[in-house]
Design a protein around this motif. Structure first.
Motif, PDB file in Angstrom:
ATOM      1  N   MET A 142      31.549  -7.298  41.735  1.00 44.09           N
ATOM      2  CA  MET A 142      32.677  -6.581  42.306  1.00 44.09           C
ATOM      3  C   MET A 142      32.747  -6.785  43.820  1.00 44.09           C
ATOM      4  O   MET A 142      33.820  -7.037  44.379  1.00 44.09           O
ATOM      5  N   GLY A 143      31.582  -6.699  44.474  1.00 45.93           N
ATOM      6  CA  GLY A 143      31.552  -6.884  45.924  1.00 45.93           C
ATOM      7  C   GLY A 143      32.045  -8.260  46.328  1.00 45.93           C
ATOM      8  O   GLY A 143      32.805  -8.410  47.296  1.00 45.93           O
ATOM      9  N   SER A 144      31.621  -9.283  45.566  1.00 47.14           N
ATOM     10  CA  SER A 144      32.033 -10.655  45.857  1.00 47.14           C
ATOM     11  C   SER A 144      33.539 -10.820  45.713  1.00 47.14           C
ATOM     12  O   SER A 144      34.205 -11.425  46.562  1.00 47.14           O
ATOM     13  N   GLU A 145      34.102 -10.255  44.638  1.00 46.25           N
ATOM     14  CA  GLU A 145      35.539 -10.378  44.394  1.00 46.25           C
ATOM     15  C   GLU A 145      36.346  -9.620  45.451  1.00 46.25           C
ATOM     16  O   GLU A 145      37.369 -10.114  45.936  1.00 46.25           O
ATOM     17  N   LYS A 146      35.888  -8.419  45.809  1.00 45.62           N
ATOM     18  CA  LYS A 146      36.594  -7.630  46.818  1.00 45.62           C
ATOM     19  C   LYS A 146      36.549  -8.315  48.184  1.00 45.62           C
ATOM     20  O   LYS A 146      37.531  -8.321  48.928  1.00 45.62           O
ATOM     21  N   TRP A 147      35.389  -8.905  48.503  1.00 47.00           N
ATOM     22  CA  TRP A 147      35.234  -9.586  49.787  1.00 47.00           C
ATOM     23  C   TRP A 147      36.189 -10.774  49.891  1.00 47.00           C
ATOM     24  O   TRP A 147      36.844 -10.982  50.914  1.00 47.00           O
ATOM     25  N   LYS A 148      36.282 -11.556  48.814  1.00 45.68           N
ATOM     26  CA  LYS A 148      37.164 -12.724  48.821  1.00 45.68           C
ATOM     27  C   LYS A 148      38.627 -12.326  48.969  1.00 45.68           C
ATOM     28  O   LYS A 148      39.433 -13.093  49.500  1.00 45.68           O
TER      29      LYS A 148
END
Length: 203
Positions: free
Chosen positions: A166-172
């Motif tokens: 989730m963190g990776s997707e939100k960051w992108k």
């Protein structure tokens, strides 16, 4: 060793929400387990028990059993390992895109010393516990430190890897303007570290 694919940073306590805490960096994603180690995770106790409690023998028997396992029985473990690898690669990309530096892979020699990727033995270097701590994880690490508690709440009941995903997707999905505060926080911590190292004198 078969749990090394789990990311310890997911279990760190959430930081307070202020710019000074952006310096708590996310750790580099840990390489996930392959199909064999996932199989071993499910059956290790069984094989060790059959080996009369002799751990080494039990692991050896598990390895032999895995090699003889039909492809259809291996498939669930291989598919899970593939999914974990794909997620690891996404997390690693987000880590490096955020300014993180991928550590060089090392392995143990028979004598216990670590080799670099070229196979040359490197002498062990004692870690200076008093030296300033180098920031890691880049802007992405700052972002994760700031938002981990929220992601953990949203991922309750899901696998531990769901938080990093989730963190990776939100960051992108963030715009460059939205990423800017985290970039600045990381650069500030990096400059503070460099200044501290310049002034530091080992005992």
């Amino acid at each position: 060793f078969w749990l090394k694919w789990l990311n310890p940073s997911l279990f760190l306590p959430p930081p307070t929400r202020n710019i000074a805490q952006f310096g708590k960096m996310a750790e580099q994603p840990k390489k996930p387990a392959n199909g064999y180690f996932l199989y071993l995770e499910d059956h290790k106790a069984e094989f060790v028990k059959k080996a009369g409690g002799v751990y080494k023998q039990g692991i050896s028997d598990a390895s032999k059993a895995w090699k003889e396992l039909p492809d259809k029985d291996k498939a669930p473990y291989e598919e899970k390992a593939k999914a974990l690898k794909e997620q690891y690669e996404k997390d690693m990309k987000a880590f490096t895109d955020g300014g993180g530096v991928k550590a060089q892979t090392k392995r143990k020699t028979k004598g216990g010393d670590e080799d670099d990727e070229g196979g040359k033995k490197k002498p062990k270097k004692e870690k200076d516990a008093d030296a300033p701590k180098k920031p890691a994880g880049g802007a992405y690490g700052c972002y994760m430190a700031e938002n981990r508690a929220k992601f953990q709440e949203a991922c309750k009941g899901k696998p531990v890897t769901a938080v990093a995903k989730m963190g990776s997707e939100k960051w992108k999905a963030l715009s460059e303007e939205e990423k800017k505060p985290f970039e600045e926080a990381y650069q500030k911590k990096k400059s503070e570290y460099e200044a501290a190292m310049a002034a530091y004198k080992p005992k």
